[in-house]
Design an enzyme around this catalytic site. Structure first.
Site, short mmCIF file in Angstrom:
data_model
loop_
_atom_site.label_atom_id
_atom_site.label_comp_id
_atom_site.label_asym_id
_atom_site.label_seq_id
_atom_site.Cartn_x
_atom_site.Cartn_y
_atom_site.Cartn_z
CB CYS A 1 21.23 73.16 44.86
SG CYS A 1 22.86 72.52 45.12
NE ARG B 1 17.44 77.54 46.15
CZ ARG B 1 16.74 77.73 47.26
NH1 ARG B 1 15.99 78.78 47.40
NH2 ARG B 1 16.80 76.85 48.24
CD1 TRP C 1 27.32 77.65 46.51
CD2 TRP C 1 27.01 76.08 48.08
NE1 TRP C 1 28.16 77.93 47.57
CE2 TRP C 1 27.99 76.98 48.54
CE3 TRP C 1 26.66 75.00 48.89
CZ2 TRP C 1 28.62 76.85 49.77
CZ3 TRP C 1 27.28 74.87 50.12
CH2 TRP C 1 28.24 75.78 50.55
CG ASN D 1 18.65 72.57 47.88
OD1 ASN D 1 19.79 72.74 48.28
ND2 ASN D 1 17.61 73.29 48.29
N GLY D 2 20.67 70.06 48.93
CA GLY D 2 20.86 69.65 50.33
C GLY D 2 22.02 68.69 50.48
CD GLU E 1 27.42 93.57 56.25
OE1 GLU E 1 27.69 92.46 56.74
OE2 GLU E 1 26.81 93.68 55.17
CE LYS F 1 28.13 92.31 52.33
NZ LYS F 1 26.88 92.06 53.01
CD GLU G 1 29.44 88.67 50.97
OE1 GLU G 1 28.84 89.54 51.61
OE2 GLU G 1 28.96 87.55 50.77
CG HIS H 1 43.18 93.49 74.68
ND1 HIS H 1 43.77 93.61 75.92
CD2 HIS H 1 42.21 94.43 74.63
CE1 HIS H 1 43.16 94.57 76.61
NE2 HIS H 1 42.20 95.08 75.84
CE LYS I 1 20.57 87.60 48.46
NZ LYS I 1 21.48 88.58 49.06
C1 F6R Z 1 26.64 88.26 53.08
C2 F6R Z 1 25.40 87.52 53.11
C3 F6R Z 1 25.32 86.34 54.01
C4 F6R Z 1 23.90 86.19 54.57
C5 F6R Z 1 23.78 84.89 55.39
C6 F6R Z 1 22.40 84.74 56.01
O1 F6R Z 1 26.55 89.36 52.22
O2 F6R Z 1 24.47 87.84 52.42
O3 F6R Z 1 26.27 86.40 55.03
O4 F6R Z 1 23.61 87.30 55.38
O5 F6R Z 1 24.04 83.80 54.57
O6 F6R Z 1 21.42 84.75 55.03
P1 F6R Z 1 19.91 85.04 55.39
O7 F6R Z 1 19.83 86.46 55.83
O8 F6R Z 1 19.16 84.77 54.12
O9 F6R Z 1 19.53 84.11 56.51
#
Ligand code: F6R
Length: 608
Positions: A2, A27, A75, A99-100, A480, A484, A487, A503, A603
């Site tokens: 948010c 956000r 969010w 926010n929160g 990773e 990616k 998501e 396993h 984000k």
């Molecule tokens: C995935 C992604 C998230 C962040 C995670 C931590 O592409 O971006 O998994 O890596 O939310 O975010 P930060 O690095 O801002 O603590």
């Protein structure tokens, strides 16, 4: 999570609220809304979905502008992402954005329902509005009402509040979620989730501290700390670059950001390594002889960066390196003391779980360091040592250049600390720094596999599940790659250690199961190749990302191989990150999903 903005200038604020929300949309984008006060009235408009829906609605119905206003991009936490649950919420004379998460929301809601409050939404935010309104009916002193209500709230939150009839009073509260105050370059005062949100109006920024309240008018502001004493907080001069908000020639921010990787690796390495002399500079407080173990904590993509760092640091320092996800670390009562070097890794520097882990480590006496991209973030301010990454602003929700910069810092750290322990000698260090120096060129070469990856992506776009496998540092890269892909395409994907498949997960293999195997030509290549053959024997649909020198031998087995430039074992984690990012991106483009703002995500994750 948010984004919130508040403006008090005494002049039209609506356009400013919208331009700030555009900067805050990273956000969260489940809904958006703005409200203004004018001539004793409240005007508010909200819309479910992205900010463009709100803009469209405002175009149709028109704006009732005022000299004070608040805005929000959501969010969703409590309540579905509908218009009714969108902020700002209005309860009698109280207008607020939040926010929160309010953890005692259920208990407060029941208390309000018992006293016949009419609750319109499913949000915890509206509950705060009712509590303030009820308090104002008991005593119309606004400062007392806000202080009383905030003291009742448990959880992490940031609030911006206006009161009908008080057209020169903007109120902010911070507890656990970031909130900054901007002193207008031209006039007025501003409250926002971060410096980026305030960048169109203000270069003079105050970062509120935990428990702070701010009461701002056009011409003045006062801040109270958590004990309700009036305090003076430092004013910081900030330059935030809005250029990052431009996609350039790219269709998506994600594409722009991953093609920036050669540059941002260069910027980040240049902060730590003098490439002429191969000399590594790390903070003097990072004296490894004071510690007996290293703990790295982070979330999501940053956690996979930490896992890569573990392989390097253990090898170069011969010290125990623990890695954990912050949401688990903070609640498992880990044994910590002043012999631990605690490193948090975070692009945003605001992730709630990682921040809580950092605070826990500090409280237990660890020396703390933050590998962080946002230099003005809470983690950057609170850690003992800042290890900056220089990714620039990352807009796409899925992190690409943020990750590559995080591993750049961890790579230089492993050389610097390795030298301190004596586990590495000067020759080893020079060899490793020279390998890192090759990265911008190598990464540019990696982009040449794009057309092969597009072909693969067109196939992957048709499947429901994908497995990514790797050993050593390719194991976190496999995870990773899977993250990616999930998501931004919503295809189910998992990353496994290649040796772990037998396993259990090998039971999943049939001709419909695509597997992406990351197999650089390194010390474990032969082991990975054995795993490839085990899978091939069971009919799995295999594509191997491997070195130019190994690709032919894989193709001879009748399997697909995509050839990456030959590179050392040390830098292979960088090189093999590129094809997994490209694969996720092109699969998403083929499927037509929202690459930069995938569903359900945000984000900056400032709730736990
Ligand atoms: C995935 C992604 C998230 C962040 C995670 C931590 O592409 O971006 O998994 O890596 O939310 O975010 P930060 O690095 O801002 O603590």
């Amino acid at each position: 999570m948010c984004g919130i903005i508040g403006i008090v200038t005494g002049k039209s604020v609506a356009a400013g609220l919208i331009s700030s929300l555009k900067l805050l949309e990273y956000r969260g984008y489940d809904s958006a809304g703005i409200a203004t006060l004018q001539n004793g009235n409240i005007w508010r408009e909200r819309a479910a979905g992205k900010l463009e829906n709100l803009e469209q609605k405002i175009k149709e119905v028109g704006v009732v502008d005022g000299g004070i206003g608040i805005g929000h991009t959501r969010w969703a936490t409590h309540g579905a992402p509908t218009e009714v649950n969108a902020h700002p919420h209005i309860v009698d004379n109280v207008v607020l954005v939040h926010n929160g998460i309010i953890e005692n929301y259920q208990e407060l809601r029941e208390e309000l329902l018992a006293s016949n409050a009419k609750i319109m939404s499913d949000t915890d935010t509206e509950i705060i509005g009712h509590l303030i309104s009820r308090q104002l009916k008991i005593n119309d002193d606004i400062e007392i009402a806000i202080k009383t209500v905030v003291a009742k709230l448990r959880g992490a939150f940031a609030l911006a509040i206006m009161i009908k009839g008080q057209e020169d009073l903007l109120i902010g509260a911070r507890q656990g979620c970031p909130l900054a105050v901007g002193i207008g370059d031209v006039e007025g005062h501003y409250i926002g989730s971060d410096a980026l949100a305030l960048s169109p109006f203000s270069r003079q920024i105050i970062y509120l501290e935990e428990g702070d309240l701010v009461f701002a008018s056009t011409n003045s502001y006062k801040i109270f700390d958590k004990s309700h004493n009036e305090v003076t907080r430092q004013v910081n001069h900030i330059e935030v670059q809005n250029a990052a908000m431009d996609k350039g020639n790219h269709k998506h921010f994600m594409a722009k950001e991953f093609f920036e990787q050669p540059d941002v690796i260069n910027h980040t390495l240049a902060h730590y390594i003098d490439l002429e002399s191969n000399k590594i500079t790390i903070d003097a407080k990072l004296d490894i002889t004071k510690f007996d173990r290293i703990i790295i904590v982070s979330c999501g993509t940053a956690y996979y960066a930490a896992m890569v760092g573990k392989y390097w640091l253990e090898n170069s320092t011969n010290m125990a390196v623990e890695v954990d996800v912050a949401s688990e670390f903070r609640y498992r009562n880990p044994p910590l003391n002043d012999k631990c070097l605690f490193i948090v890794v975070s692009q945003s520097g605001e992730t709630a779980d990682s921040l809580a882990a950092l605070r826990l480590a500090k409280q237990k006496g660890c020396t703390t360091a933050a590998v962080v991209n946002v230099a003005t973030s809470t983690m950057a301010r609170e850690a003992d040592i800042i290890l900056p990454t220089f990714a620039g602003t990352e807009i796409c929700v899925a992190s690409t250049k943020g990750f590559i910069c995080q591993i750049s810092v961890l790579a230089t750290l492993s050389i610097g600390l390795g030298l301190q322990t004596g586990q590495l000698n000067q020759d080893d260090a020079i060899k490793m720094t020279q390998e890192l120096a090759q990265l911008p060129r190598l990464i540019n070469q990696c982009f040449e596999v794009e057309s092969d990856v597009i072909e693969l992506a067109n196939d992957i776009a048709k499947v429901e599940h994908v497995l990514f496998l790797g050993r050593h540092t390719s194991y976190p890269i496999a995870m990773e790659g899977a993250l990616k892909l999930k998501e931004i395409t919503y295809i189910h994907a998992e990353g496994y250690a290649a040796g772990e498949l037998k396993h259990g997960p090998i039971a999943l293999i049939d001709e419909k199961m695509p597997l992406i195997i990351i197999a650089p030509d390194n010390a474990v290549y032969e082991k990975t190749r054995s795993n490839i053959e085990e899978i091939a024997a069971r009919g799995g649909d295999i594509t191997v990302f491997t070195s130019e020198s190994r690709a032919k031998e894989i193709q001879k087995l009748g399997l697909k191989a995509i050839a990456l430039p030959d590179c050392s074992e040390f830098v292979s984690a960088f090189v093999y990150t590129i094809p997994v990012q490209l694969l996720a991106y092109h699969t998403a483009v083929h499927m037509g999903t929202d690459v930069d703002q995938p569903r359900n995500l945000a984000k900056s994750v400032t709730v736990e």
